[in-house]
Structures are given as C-alpha cells and as structure tokens.
Design an enzyme around this catalytic site. Structure first.
Site, short mmCIF file in Angstrom:
data_model
loop_
_atom_site.label_atom_id
_atom_site.label_comp_id
_atom_site.label_asym_id
_atom_site.label_seq_id
_atom_site.Cartn_x
_atom_site.Cartn_y
_atom_site.Cartn_z
N ARG A 1 -8.79 88.58 101.70
CA ARG A 1 -7.81 88.13 100.71
C ARG A 1 -7.93 88.92 99.42
NH1 ARG A 1 -8.95 83.04 100.86
NH2 ARG A 1 -7.35 82.46 102.37
N LYS B 1 -11.59 77.27 116.71
CA LYS B 1 -11.36 76.18 117.68
C LYS B 1 -10.12 75.36 117.32
CE LYS B 1 -14.24 74.25 114.49
NZ LYS B 1 -15.10 75.00 113.55
N GLU C 1 -15.84 82.65 122.76
CA GLU C 1 -17.17 82.05 122.91
C GLU C 1 -17.65 81.39 121.63
OE1 GLU C 1 -19.75 80.45 124.69
OE2 GLU C 1 -19.45 82.19 125.99
N GLY D 1 -21.51 77.53 118.48
CA GLY D 1 -22.18 78.64 117.82
C GLY D 1 -22.78 79.64 118.78
N GLU E 1 -19.21 72.14 104.26
CA GLU E 1 -18.26 72.69 103.31
C GLU E 1 -18.15 71.78 102.09
OE1 GLU E 1 -16.85 75.57 103.72
OE2 GLU E 1 -17.39 75.93 105.81
N ASP F 1 -14.10 68.17 114.00
CA ASP F 1 -14.61 69.44 114.50
C ASP F 1 -15.15 69.30 115.92
OD1 ASP F 1 -15.81 72.30 113.83
OD2 ASP F 1 -17.45 71.12 114.66
N LYS G 1 -13.64 70.90 119.63
CA LYS G 1 -14.48 71.65 120.57
C LYS G 1 -14.49 70.98 121.94
CE LYS G 1 -17.42 73.35 116.82
NZ LYS G 1 -18.71 73.20 116.13
#
Length: 436
Positions: A46, A106, A130, A135, A191, A202, A206
């Site tokens: 950015r 994801k 992957e 992770g 975060e 999250d 997944k």
C-alpha cells in the site's frame, strides 16, 4: 537448468515480509531442492515508503497491485493481503492473466472458493492454499494427497492459536480474560481487534475449508454453530478441571448416520486427550480415516515463519509441478456427492451447565424439573457448600454445576428458554459442549 519461476507478491505485512526474506536470502537452497530458480520479481504494497522489518532491493516495491497481477513477466502470484476486497478481484485477474496463485486467505476461499476454483479450472491454473489453515501444519496436503485412500470420518481440531493461547493463560495462571487478550496483542498473537479469533470466526472459516476437502460439503460459518471464548470465566476452568477436563475452542466436523455434523465451540475435553494437552499458540488436527484410523498433526498455527513456511511449500509445489497435479484432484470434490449437514437441533452430545443460584429451598427442584421435562438426564451435580447466613440477611449465591448425559441440542435449547425465566438464577448461565 529449468527456467526460473518468477514470483509476484501482494502484501508485505508480517507473513509477506517473512516470505520475501526467505526467497531473497535462501534462494539457492530452494533452487537446489527444486532444480529450478525461484525468483521474487516484484512486491505490491500500500505504501512503498513505509519502514519495514525487511526491506527488499530497490525498485522491487510497487503500489500498483493490479499492474503486478497483469504483468507478463510473472508466473505465479502470492496473495497475502487478507480480506475479501480487493483480494478477490486481484486473484481473479491473476488467473485470467495466466498465473498460478498461492494464498493464505481463508476468508476469501471460504466466501468465494467455488468462483475462484472455477476460474482456475477455466484458466488451467492452480490455486494453492496450504497456509490458509493451521499455519505450519501441512494439513491441506494431508487431506488432498495423503488421505485420498480414505473417507475421512471425523475432524477434531484446535485451529486458532490466539484463542488457545488465551485459554491456556487463563487456565494455568488464572489471569482474567481482558488481561490475557492485551498480553496476546502485545506478543503479536492477536490483532488490535481480536474479534475474528475470540468469536470463533477464524476457526470456523478454516473448518469450512477442511470440511470441503474431506467431505465434499460446502458450508460457511453461518450454516453451523459458532461460539467464541469471550464468555468463559475463571470458575469454568476450575470446575472443568475438578471434573478431569480442559476447555478448548474445538472445531469439529464428523459423519453421523450419513450426515455431516459441524460446530466450533469452547468444549470440555478430557485432560488425557492430546487435544486438551495442546497449549499456547499451537494448533492440532486429529483426523479419523476409515482405513488409516486416527492420525494427529500439531505445530504452530500462526506467526511469521510457520505461515511463511507453508506459503513457500506451496510455491515449491508450483515450481516442480505438484500443485498443478494436486489442484485438479482437490477439485474433483466439486462434482462429488455432498454429505448434507446435520440439523443443529439434532446434534447429540453431553453438556456442562454452570449456574449462579440463590441458595434457598426448591432451586434445585426447579432446575431439574425443567431439564427432566425436556428429556435431559443428569450425570453429575456439584454445588459447593455455602456459608450459613445469620439474622435477616438474604440467601447467599452459590455456583451450581451440572454435567448432563447425551441429549439433543434442540432439547437443551428448549430447556434454556425455560431456565432463563427462573428468578433464582442470577446473571448469565454457561453452557459448554463436552467432547467424548
């Protein structure tokens, strides 16, 4: 010597910087293992002037991501910006421009996977992902290649390292939830807005990807139970531990009588189970196959280098041609019969119920009457002894912990509607699933 694989990178955040550093500093090692040079040609960011932990060579950075994905001098694009927009548009442009795509996104695949995979098939290119799940654990490869001789029967997993770190700290140190979240943010696990992690979103995204690969079923988090960890209190760890359990954010997808049961919830797991023993920012995935039985995979589920490692593993697969062979096999699922989802009300399991109640006559009778009328049988009851109140003071407040036998989610929800009307219950009561 084979022609170089020319790479464009979109996003130079934590993971992107790790990918760029490894490509630039360890290129000869990767070339030795693939027989083909892998060259980072350009990276889109950015702000090209922003200070970074890793600064690539002069002239490599651009702020024009669209120009990058359309560039004729690239063979593969790595997308690491996350989110849905502009990631979707950039991935589609890259495929239409004849480039393979490697992504860790994801959310993008969960929301737009069918569209993107169809575009890849039409372009004759591969999407490798992957790093989108767990992770550094190579679970996509396991499901897409190593388990192809099996019908997966069950997936049980910890898929969010941030939540697992928070739960571990709360259990081991008794640290309040808000304090642990701040610690996780300071350590870089969470975060500034941790809601995707602590609300279960999250992990649910997944699980959606894993269920698609393992069962051929397309399900988004809106289709199944998703519950976060933000309501867990220190007393829940205490009482769960006294019963022999640990509390983990468990992602489950399993076949039950030809239907697929899915949920992501804080769950009591027996302390001797390897999943219960997975601590800190680590992930674990247990797969049951009809031929191989149970296999278990664990490792760091987040962080710069573990995730970068999975991105680069995908890049190596593209360089040697494995991704181009594996992707069509993964995509056979789009034509395969899907297992229908188990209706939420039909899910059967045991439950941990924790109430704060007034210690007075008939309270237990009122609660057990509601549970009994909804066909919910009690396995055990714990009520710590309360102090005697002298004089005219009101009745003390005490916790009441009930472990149920197996019952249906619908039965529990109907009982919950009645329980909420009891005046003897104080505040919110807690209901957690129990994994057998």
């Amino acid at each position: 010597m084979a022609a170089p694989l020319r790479v464009g990178l979109i996003g130079m955040g934590n993971v992107g910087a790790g990918v760029a550093r490894i490509l630039m500093e360890h290129g000869p090692r990767m070339e030795q293992r693939t027989g083909r040079p892998i060259q980072l040609i350009r990276a889109a960011v950015r702000d090209v002037h922003k200070p970074r932990d890793y600064t690539p060579p002069a002239g490599m950075l651009t702020d024009d991501a669209l120009s990058l994905v359309r560039s004729p001098d690239l063979d593969v694009v790595i997308e690491l910006i996350g989110g849905l927009r502009p990631a979707r548009e950039l991935v589609l442009e890259a495929l239409q421009a004849g480039k393979h795509v490697v992504t860790a996104n994801k959310a993008l695949l969960c929301e737009h996977g069918p569209e993107l995979f169809a575009a890849a098939r039409e372009a004759g290119k591969a999407i490798a992902f992957e790093a989108a799940v767990a992770g550094g654990i190579p679970i996509i490869h396991v499901l897409g290649a190593a388990m192809t001789a099996n019908q997966v029967i069950e997936i049980r997993a910890i898929l969010n390292g941030t939540s697992n770190f928070i739960l571990t700290e709360m259990f081991q140190k008794g640290t309040p939830y808000d304090d642990v979240v701040r610690e996780a943010q300071a350590l870089g696990y969470a975060e500034a807005d941790p809601s995707m992690d602590v609300k279960g979103t999250d992990a649910a995204q997944k699980l959606s990807l894993l269920a698609h690969l393992a069962f051929g079923t397309r399900a988004t988090p809106s289709d199944f139970i998703v519950q976060g960890i933000d309501g867990i209190e220190p007393m829940d760890f205490k009482y769960a531990s006294s019963l022999g359990y640990r509390i983990k954010l468990l992602a489950t997808a399993k076949l039950v009588d030809g239907r697929l049961e899915m949920h992501v919830q804080p769950t009591l797991i027996h302390r001797e189970n390897p999943i219960a023993q997975t601590e800190g920012p680590f992930n674990i995935v247990a797969l049951d196959g009809d031929n191989v039985g149970r296999t278990v995979y664990s490792g760091r589920g987040a962080g710069q280098l573990p995730t970068a490692s999975s991105v680069l593993a995908d890049l190596v697969d593209v360089a040697v041609g494995r991704a181009q062979l594996t992707f069509p096999r993964l995509e056979l699922w789009h034509d395969a019969p899907q297992f229908p989802l188990q209706p939420i009300d039909e899910i059967r399991r045991r439950y941990y119920l924790r109430f704060l109640v007034l210690d007075k006559p008939h309270v237990m009778a009122d609660i057990t009457d509601i549970l009994g009328r909804n066909q919910i049988s009690l396995a055990s009851v714990i009520q710590p002894e309360s102090p005697e109140v002298e004089g005219g003071g009101g009745p003390p407040t005490v916790p009441l912990i009930i472990m149920t036998h197996r019952c249906r989610e619908g039965q529990l929800r109907r009982a919950g509607e009645e329980l909420r009307k009891l005046s003897c219950l104080l505040g919110e009561w807690k209901c957690l699933a129990v994994s057998d």
